[in-house]
Design a protein around this motif. Structure first.
Motif, PDB file in Angstrom:
ATOM      1  N   THR A  10       0.911  -1.181   0.294  1.00  0.00           N
ATOM      2  CA  THR A  10      -0.135  -0.294   0.018  1.00  0.00           C
ATOM      3  C   THR A  10       1.018   0.605   0.024  1.00  0.00           C
ATOM      4  OG1 THR A  10      -1.589  -1.427   1.332  1.00  0.00           O
ATOM      5  CG2 THR A  10      -1.653   1.187   1.206  1.00  0.00           C
ATOM      6  N   HIS A  11       0.129   2.631  -0.549  1.00  0.00           N
ATOM      7  CA  HIS A  11       1.192   3.639  -0.956  1.00  0.00           C
ATOM      8  C   HIS A  11       0.124   4.250  -0.999  1.00  0.00           C
ATOM      9  CE1 HIS A  11       3.713   6.654  -2.299  1.00  0.00           C
ATOM     10  NE2 HIS A  11       3.658   6.848  -2.879  1.00  0.00           N
ATOM     11  N   THR A  26      -4.859  10.112  -0.504  1.00  0.00           N
ATOM     12  CA  THR A  26      -5.126   8.917  -1.694  1.00  0.00           C
ATOM     13  C   THR A  26      -4.649   7.353  -0.891  1.00  0.00           C
ATOM     14  OG1 THR A  26      -2.327   9.437  -2.130  1.00  0.00           O
ATOM     15  CG2 THR A  26      -3.839  10.618  -3.090  1.00  0.00           C
ATOM     16  N   LEU A  27      -5.041   6.279  -1.699  1.00  0.00           N
ATOM     17  CA  LEU A  27      -4.716   5.080  -0.969  1.00  0.00           C
ATOM     18  C   LEU A  27      -4.367   4.506  -2.654  1.00  0.00           C
ATOM     19  CD1 LEU A  27      -4.916   2.566   0.986  1.00  0.00           C
ATOM     20  CD2 LEU A  27      -7.424   2.751   0.426  1.00  0.00           C
ATOM     21  N   LEU A  38       1.430  -9.798 -10.054  1.00  0.00           N
ATOM     22  CA  LEU A  38       0.041  -9.445  -9.789  1.00  0.00           C
ATOM     23  C   LEU A  38      -0.818  -9.474  -9.781  1.00  0.00           C
ATOM     24  CD1 LEU A  38      -0.841  -5.840  -8.892  1.00  0.00           C
ATOM     25  CD2 LEU A  38      -0.479  -5.821 -11.515  1.00  0.00           C
ATOM     26  N   THR A  39      -1.949  -9.248  -8.807  1.00  0.00           N
ATOM     27  CA  THR A  39      -3.332  -9.552  -9.190  1.00  0.00           C
ATOM     28  C   THR A  39      -4.436  -9.465  -9.119  1.00  0.00           C
ATOM     29  OG1 THR A  39      -2.457 -12.062  -7.653  1.00  0.00           O
ATOM     30  CG2 THR A  39      -4.914 -11.877  -7.958  1.00  0.00           C
ATOM     31  N   SER A  40      -4.434  -8.321  -8.382  1.00  0.00           N
ATOM     32  CA  SER A  40      -5.424  -6.665  -8.751  1.00  0.00           C
ATOM     33  C   SER A  40      -4.679  -5.618  -7.732  1.00  0.00           C
ATOM     34  CB  SER A  40      -6.744  -7.514  -7.557  1.00  0.00           C
ATOM     35  OG  SER A  40      -7.741  -7.259  -7.403  1.00  0.00           O
ATOM     36  N   THR A  41      -5.478  -4.554  -8.651  1.00  0.00           N
ATOM     37  CA  THR A  41      -4.751  -3.115  -7.809  1.00  0.00           C
ATOM     38  C   THR A  41      -6.011  -2.183  -7.381  1.00  0.00           C
ATOM     39  OG1 THR A  41      -4.644  -1.997  -9.671  1.00  0.00           O
ATOM     40  CG2 THR A  41      -2.709  -3.023  -9.285  1.00  0.00           C
ATOM     41  N   PHE A  42      -6.214  -1.564  -6.148  1.00  0.00           N
ATOM     42  CA  PHE A  42      -7.121  -0.597  -5.864  1.00  0.00           C
ATOM     43  C   PHE A  42      -6.847   1.016  -5.610  1.00  0.00           C
ATOM     44  CE2 PHE A  42      -9.340   1.938  -2.407  1.00  0.00           C
ATOM     45  CZ  PHE A  42     -10.984   1.219  -3.095  1.00  0.00           C
ATOM     46  N   ALA A  83     -13.874   3.542   2.691  1.00  0.00           N
ATOM     47  CA  ALA A  83     -12.976   2.462   3.175  1.00  0.00           C
ATOM     48  C   ALA A  83     -13.819   1.569   2.978  1.00  0.00           C
ATOM     49  CB  ALA A  83     -13.334   2.787   4.617  1.00  0.00           C
ATOM     50  N   ALA A  84     -15.689   1.508   2.772  1.00  0.00           N
ATOM     51  CA  ALA A  84     -16.254   0.068   2.429  1.00  0.00           C
ATOM     52  C   ALA A  84     -15.297  -0.833   1.086  1.00  0.00           C
ATOM     53  CB  ALA A  84     -18.120   0.731   2.188  1.00  0.00           C
ATOM     54  N   ALA A  85     -15.191   0.247  -0.138  1.00  0.00           N
ATOM     55  CA  ALA A  85     -15.238  -0.566  -0.969  1.00  0.00           C
ATOM     56  C   ALA A  85     -13.331  -0.792  -1.202  1.00  0.00           C
ATOM     57  CB  ALA A  85     -14.637   0.499  -2.246  1.00  0.00           C
TER      58      ALA A  85
END
Length: 157
Positions: A10-11, A26-27, A38-42, A83-85
């Protein structure tokens, strides 16, 4: 066979040293398999917390990075929605997720606080630090950052 453990790097960017009096702006997270794939990003920009203030040291820093500041404010969403997402994203990964953090950065503190405060949970199976050699791709989340100051820190190739 149990599902493969995923490592989530996380950054973040903030407007101060601690969550609550200051905001997460930012998250960006990247989920990696043990192989490093790499599997997934957010990624998301968050609105400031009501009543939170910009810390004087952060103000000094952001004044030298006006374009980056504006980038953090584009399409910013309410903290509860993000946060929920984010909790949903972690929960939907195809294996148990391990939160990987740099002990010298506030990533864990802000994520932990925001997830508990706004999503009511910590969706990770466990946490570890970047010093753990079993955490592949541990700096990959930085490559997701849209801020020019971060892109300069990411090695090419």
């Amino acid at each position: 066979m149990p599902p493969e453990t995923l490592y989530v790097t996380t950054h973040i960017h903030t407007d101060g040293p601690i969550p609550g009096p200051h905001s997460l702006l930012t998250l960006a997270s990247a989920a990696h398999a043990a192989s490093g794939a790499l599997t997934s990003t957010f990624t998301a920009n968050l609105r400031e917390l009501p009543g939170a203030t910009l810390h004087p040291a952060a103000l000094t820093n952001w004044r030298t990075r006006a374009e980056d500041w504006l980038t953090t404010r584009r399409a910013a969403k309410p903290p509860a929605l993000v946060a929920a997402a984010y909790a949903r994203w972690v929960s939907q990964l195809p294996g148990p997720a391990v939160f990987v953090s740099d002990p010298d950065e506030p990533d864990h503190h802000f994520c932990f606080w925001y997830l508990h405060r706004f999503a009511g949970q910590w969706p990770f199976a466990r946490s570890t630090t970047t010093a753990d050699a079993a955490a592949p791709g541990r700096f990959a989340a930085e490559t997701l950052c849209a801020l020019s100051g971060c892109r300069a820190l990411v090695p090419a190739g």
